[in-house]
Design a protein around this motif. Structure first.
Motif, PDB file in Angstrom:
ATOM      1  N   ASP A 391      24.608 -29.026  19.021  1.00 31.80           N
ATOM      2  CA  ASP A 391      24.903 -29.124  20.328  1.00 31.80           C
ATOM      3  C   ASP A 391      26.311 -28.435  20.560  1.00 31.80           C
ATOM      4  N   MET A 392      27.049 -28.123  19.384  1.00 29.66           N
ATOM      5  CA  MET A 392      28.220 -27.358  19.451  1.00 29.66           C
ATOM      6  C   MET A 392      28.199 -25.956  19.578  1.00 29.66           C
ATOM      7  N   SER A 393      29.148 -25.309  19.755  1.00 28.52           N
ATOM      8  CA  SER A 393      28.943 -23.699  19.997  1.00 28.52           C
ATOM      9  C   SER A 393      28.613 -23.182  18.765  1.00 28.52           C
ATOM     10  N   PRO A 394      27.434 -22.336  18.863  1.00 24.06           N
ATOM     11  CA  PRO A 394      26.945 -21.740  17.769  1.00 24.06           C
ATOM     12  C   PRO A 394      27.716 -20.781  16.859  1.00 24.06           C
ATOM     13  N   LYS A 395      29.039 -20.283  17.612  1.00 23.87           N
ATOM     14  CA  LYS A 395      30.129 -19.637  16.873  1.00 23.87           C
ATOM     15  C   LYS A 395      30.822 -20.445  15.986  1.00 23.87           C
ATOM     16  N   GLN A 396      30.598 -21.674  15.933  1.00 21.91           N
ATOM     17  CA  GLN A 396      31.677 -22.500  15.163  1.00 21.91           C
ATOM     18  C   GLN A 396      31.252 -22.517  13.534  1.00 21.91           C
ATOM     19  N   PRO A 397      31.966 -22.077  12.741  1.00 25.33           N
ATOM     20  CA  PRO A 397      31.663 -21.859  11.317  1.00 25.33           C
ATOM     21  C   PRO A 397      30.791 -23.044  10.583  1.00 25.33           C
ATOM     22  N   THR A 398      31.370 -24.223  10.987  1.00 31.86           N
ATOM     23  CA  THR A 398      31.014 -25.401  10.485  1.00 31.86           C
ATOM     24  C   THR A 398      29.247 -25.678  11.021  1.00 31.86           C
ATOM     25  N   VAL A 399      29.145 -25.081  12.455  1.00 31.24           N
ATOM     26  CA  VAL A 399      27.745 -25.223  12.651  1.00 31.24           C
ATOM     27  C   VAL A 399      26.766 -24.377  12.332  1.00 31.24           C
ATOM     28  N   ARG A 400      27.280 -22.954  11.894  1.00 29.71           N
ATOM     29  CA  ARG A 400      26.562 -22.165  11.222  1.00 29.71           C
ATOM     30  C   ARG A 400      26.290 -22.398   9.728  1.00 29.71           C
ATOM     31  N   THR A 401      27.233 -23.245   9.064  1.00 30.12           N
ATOM     32  CA  THR A 401      26.796 -23.651   7.734  1.00 30.12           C
ATOM     33  C   THR A 401      26.040 -24.934   7.616  1.00 30.12           C
ATOM     34  N   PHE A 402      26.051 -25.763   8.553  1.00 32.66           N
ATOM     35  CA  PHE A 402      25.187 -26.700   8.741  1.00 32.66           C
ATOM     36  C   PHE A 402      23.806 -26.179   9.188  1.00 32.66           C
ATOM     37  N   VAL A 403      23.450 -25.332   9.831  1.00 31.82           N
ATOM     38  CA  VAL A 403      22.064 -24.552  10.074  1.00 31.82           C
ATOM     39  C   VAL A 403      21.597 -24.257   8.815  1.00 31.82           C
ATOM     40  N   ALA A 404      22.520 -23.160   8.100  1.00 29.40           N
ATOM     41  CA  ALA A 404      22.063 -22.641   6.796  1.00 29.40           C
ATOM     42  C   ALA A 404      21.473 -23.822   5.767  1.00 29.40           C
ATOM     43  N   ILE A 405      22.394 -24.768   5.895  1.00 28.07           N
ATOM     44  CA  ILE A 405      21.990 -25.917   4.746  1.00 28.07           C
ATOM     45  C   ILE A 405      20.724 -26.574   5.193  1.00 28.07           C
ATOM     46  N   ALA A 406      20.401 -26.734   6.526  1.00 30.79           N
ATOM     47  CA  ALA A 406      19.116 -27.353   7.061  1.00 30.79           C
ATOM     48  C   ALA A 406      18.062 -26.681   6.749  1.00 30.79           C
ATOM     49  N   GLU A 407      18.307 -25.244   6.817  1.00 30.83           N
ATOM     50  CA  GLU A 407      17.044 -24.323   6.710  1.00 30.83           C
ATOM     51  C   GLU A 407      16.746 -24.223   5.058  1.00 30.83           C
ATOM     52  N   ALA A 408      17.755 -24.311   4.388  1.00 25.12           N
ATOM     53  CA  ALA A 408      17.576 -24.055   2.764  1.00 25.12           C
ATOM     54  C   ALA A 408      17.112 -25.445   2.357  1.00 25.12           C
ATOM     55  N   PHE A 409      17.849 -26.564   2.624  1.00 30.75           N
ATOM     56  CA  PHE A 409      17.682 -27.845   2.030  1.00 30.75           C
ATOM     57  C   PHE A 409      17.670 -28.902   3.092  1.00 30.75           C
ATOM     58  N   PRO A 410      16.550 -28.942   3.786  1.00 34.42           N
ATOM     59  CA  PRO A 410      16.186 -29.786   4.993  1.00 34.42           C
ATOM     60  C   PRO A 410      16.291 -31.228   4.654  1.00 34.42           C
ATOM     61  N   THR A 411      15.950 -31.673   3.628  1.00 35.59           N
ATOM     62  CA  THR A 411      16.076 -32.927   3.085  1.00 35.59           C
ATOM     63  C   THR A 411      17.455 -33.580   2.928  1.00 35.59           C
ATOM     64  N   GLU A 412      18.386 -32.777   2.665  1.00 28.67           N
ATOM     65  CA  GLU A 412      19.694 -33.235   2.632  1.00 28.67           C
ATOM     66  C   GLU A 412      20.579 -33.456   3.910  1.00 28.67           C
ATOM     67  N   VAL A 413      20.004 -33.100   5.005  1.00 26.03           N
ATOM     68  CA  VAL A 413      20.691 -33.190   6.245  1.00 26.03           C
ATOM     69  C   VAL A 413      20.278 -34.131   7.027  1.00 26.03           C
ATOM     70  N   VAL A 414      18.913 -34.340   7.236  1.00 30.08           N
ATOM     71  CA  VAL A 414      18.161 -35.302   7.895  1.00 30.08           C
ATOM     72  C   VAL A 414      17.250 -36.293   7.302  1.00 30.08           C
ATOM     73  N   PRO A 415      17.725 -37.174   6.464  1.00 36.02           N
ATOM     74  CA  PRO A 415      16.918 -38.012   5.488  1.00 36.02           C
ATOM     75  C   PRO A 415      16.642 -39.323   6.643  1.00 36.02           C
ATOM     76  N   ALA A 416      15.442 -39.942   6.052  1.00 37.48           N
ATOM     77  CA  ALA A 416      15.269 -41.366   6.779  1.00 37.48           C
ATOM     78  C   ALA A 416      15.636 -42.139   5.898  1.00 37.48           C
ATOM     79  N   GLU A 417      15.873 -43.424   6.270  1.00 36.62           N
ATOM     80  CA  GLU A 417      16.597 -44.683   5.547  1.00 36.62           C
ATOM     81  C   GLU A 417      15.550 -45.943   5.752  1.00 36.62           C
TER      82      GLU A 417
END
Length: 727
Positions: A391-417
């Motif tokens: 939801d933040m600007s796609p130009k933000q480095p942290t956003v780009r990093t989260f997107v990269a992590i979510a694509e390569a390691f999806p279970t690390e970003v959005v696990p269920a509890e």
């Protein structure tokens, strides 16, 4: 001796009391504002907790965890290294982090399923709430590794990095907003009034109303705990309605003075007409905002409480201190005139358009409805989605990093509890149930490793995290949560003796929130539409006027929905507005916009209809009453709309996509409402209906009479002539 002028209506009586006791009214207002501020500082504002904001099963999971006494989880960070021949870079990242005082522990590097990336996870020392203040040296260390390996992608993201990004960007955005909103509003008012003093009064009253409402919110937060964005919404609504109410009042008083009324009579007329409109409009807005409580959601309850407080405070100021100020200033309200802007007559554009509309009312209705229907058409495909880091600007480095992590390691970003509460979650029985859970998760095809377990010190609650298929917000992830809730969790961990099992996590929370909103929509719509109809019916003693008001407001809401879908769901103007479409609208936005827009639209509707009804009560034919009423209010409606549009549009400059949606949706709807609906559709429709506009069945004749005609002009005694000083 006092004159016997018959001042009727609550708003007019309050205004006249304030005019007679203007020093007391002005000082009393200042004491009220200061007192509310002191109250806020003494007791503080109660913030909503995670479980306060939850719903359904995910809320039960959150409540169990909150009561279980888990040690505070340290802030977690992740470094992703992508590209070929990255082993040396991974080793350098680990070495750069190891031994630093900010780092608590480093996990073993993990390779992605496709073998193209490696993830280095670590925790931070100290209070996780302040970790964002200590994370920058770690980010700098990782950036240095990136500089030495330009052929790779090496970046850091996590809890502290995200908090720092949100804090820095939102603080900068809000600072820019506060610096721009007041000058922009003041600039519009200077153009509208052409005089500095008249322009300063609405801004000053709106700001003091906002300050007082923020102070009162501290006490009200005991009933409805505040969420992070509550004060943003309060500022947005408060500045808009506070300025508009004053604008309506001051313009009417000045118009009557220019028409030849003495200062006292001009104030009486303004109080009995615009004052009554402010009172009715404010009450309608408050009723609409109260609809938020039907959602039974902490965020909506907080928004509802804040907006009710700021609107009520703005109405209070407009009915008390504003008449006192106008009484004290008299014609000096026009002091410091601006050459070229100070005008004594309305412009010619709106009267010319109105003549065309009234000459061809049927054609005007068809064209206006066609335009609104075209704008609303995309809303037929409206879809909602939960919030995310994107939801933040796609130009933000942290956003780009989260997107990269979510694509390569999806279970690390959005696990269920999966939260398990039982007499004991230790020992062979729990281990057997956990093993069965692992097997069932693997067999489902929708749940992923890693599966990790945390147990509270008492050994009575376990939190089992499990990865979900999908990206965490799509239908695939939702199906995985459904499977987890329906079979996997209850058939394995739920078989423990005395166990209570609840599934939480971000995806589950969004699903439960959407369910809660869906269940509450009929109640909210029914309450807001029903009470708005009743208020208009009582105020104008006309079923047709009440129905017309409700329908026209629904037109503006539908058009706003369509424009939101076109921009934010379909992804138009992404570059200009600095966002990336998530394929839907933020899940709380449609209902919130409906409530806010329905309330704010009533400002213009009540103000215009009151002026039209004045003409009708004087015996004018409907078409002439419409022409006179809208012609005389066109300028002030335009100015009021420009203030709202400018303030709302500034919110589109904030970094969150939800605030952009809020700003664009409100600005577009208000602009359409003040132009196509109030300047074209309303007069054309009322012209076509003629005398039927004022139809009231005989069985409703018991409704109270609300006078809309002007008070008679008496010969005031000396005491009353001195109520308002001469210029």
């Amino acid at each position: 001796m006092k004159h016997r002028e018959n001042v009727t209506g609550f708003a007019a009586r309050v205004a006249m009391w304030s005019a007679r006791h203007r020093a007391l009214a002005i000082v009393g207002w200042l004491v009220f504002v200061v007192g509310a501020t002191v109250l806020s500082g003494q007791i503080g504002t109660l913030e909503a907790t995670g479980s306060d904001q939850g719903h359904g099963e995910s809320r039960r999971a959150e409540q169990i965890v909150e009561r279980a006494g888990f040690p505070e989880q340290p802030a977690g960070e992740m470094v992703i290294v992508q590209g070929a021949d990255r082993d040396a870079a991974v080793a350098e990242v680990t070495k750069a982090l190891d031994g630093r005082p900010e780092v608590g522990g480093i996990a073993e590097p993990v390779a992605s399923a496709d073998g193209r990336a490696t993830l280095v996870s670590f925790t931070m020392t100290g209070d996780p709430e302040t970790a964002m203040d200590r994370v920058q040296p770690l980010r700098d260390a990782v950036a240095q590794v990136q500089e030495r390996h330009p052929g790779l992608f090496i970046a850091e993201a996590g809890d502290a990095s995200a908090d720092k990004m949100f804090s820095d960007t939102l603080d900068a955005g809000l600072s820019r907003l506060s610096m721009l909103s007041i000058p922009v509003t003041l600039g519009i008012l200077l153009v509208a009034f052409g005089a500095v003093v008249a322009a300063l009064i609405p801004v000053g009253l709106a700001l003091t109303a906002i300050v007082a409402a923020i102070g009162l919110l501290a006490g009200a937060s005991r009933l409805a705990p505040a969420v992070d964005t509550t004060q943003h919404v309060l500022l947005l609504v408060g500045l808009a309605v506070g300025v508009d109410y004053c604008l309506f009042y001051i313009r009417r008083e000045r118009d009557e003075r220019r028409a030849g009324a003495d200062p006292h009579r001009a104030l009486v007329i303004a109080a009995q007409t615009s004052g009554r409109s402010v009172w009715i409009s404010g009450l309608t807005v408050i009723v609409a905002m109260a609809g938020m409580f039907f959602t039974q959601d902490a965020t909506f309850a907080s928004f509802g409480m804040a907006t009710i407080l700021v609107v009520a405070t703005a109405v209070l100021g407009s009915l008390t201190v504003l008449p006192a100020l106008l009484s004290a200033l008299g014609d000096r309200v026009d002091a410091i005139k601006i050459p070229g802007l100070y005008r004594r007559r309305e412009g010619r554009v709106w009267p010319a358009l109105l003549r065309v509309v009234l000459a061809k009312p049927l054609l005007s209705v068809v064209v206006a409805v066609g335009v609104l229907a075209t704008l609303a058409a995309p809303a037929l495909d409206l879809r909602t989605r939960g919030g995310s880091i994107e939801d933040m600007s796609p130009k933000q480095p942290t956003v780009r990093t989260f997107v990269a992590i979510a694509e390569a390691f999806p279970t690390e970003v959005v696990p269920a509890e999966v939260v398990v509460q039982a007499p004991s979650v230790r020992g062979p029985r729990f281990e057997a149930a956990l093993a069965a859970f692992r097997r069932a998760a693997a067999a489902s095809g929708r749940l992923r490793e890693p599966i990790e377990v945390r147990v509270n010190p008492a050994g009575t609650v376990a939190v089992v995290t499990v990865g979900l298929a999908g990206n965490g917000s799509d239908r695939t992830s939702e199906s995985a949560v459904d499977t987890l809730r329906a079979t996997v969790a209850p058939d394995t961990l739920g078989k423990l003796a005395g166990a209570t099992v609840a599934v939480g996590g971000d995806t589950a929370e969004n699903m439960d929130f959407n369910t809660r909103l869906s269940d509450s929509v009929p109640w909210v719509f029914g309450f807001v539409l029903g009470l708005a109809f009743l208020l208009l019916l009582v105020s104008f003693r006309s079923v047709v006027v009440a129905v017309t008001g409700v329908v026209l407001n629904l037109f503006s809401v539908a058009a706003a929905y369509g424009m939101l879908v076109f921009v934010f769901q379909d992804g138009h103007f992404e570059s200009a507005l600095d966002f990336k479409s998530g394929g839907g609208i933020t899940n709380w936005m449609p209902l919130f916009l409906f409530i806010i827009l329905f309330g704010l639209s009533m400002d213009y509707h009540v103000f215009v209809l009151s002026r039209i009804r004045e003409g009708h009560d004087r015996g004018l034919p409907t078409r002439q009453a419409v022409s006179e009423g809208i012609g005389r209010t066109a300028g002030v409606i335009t100015s009021a709309a420009l203030v709202m549009v400018a303030v709302f549009a500034l919110f589109a400059t904030l970094p969150l996509i939800s605030t952009k949606e809020l700003g664009i949706g409100l600005a577009a709807a208000v602009l359409l409402d003040a132009t196509i609906i109030r300047a074209i559709l309303l007069p054309a429709l009322m012209s076509l209906l003629g005398a039927k506009n004022w139809w009231l069945p005989r069985w409703l004749n018991w409704l109270p009479q609300v006078a809309h005609d002007l008070p008679e002009a008496p010969t005031p005694a000396r005491e009353d002539r001195e109520l308002v000083p001469a210029a």
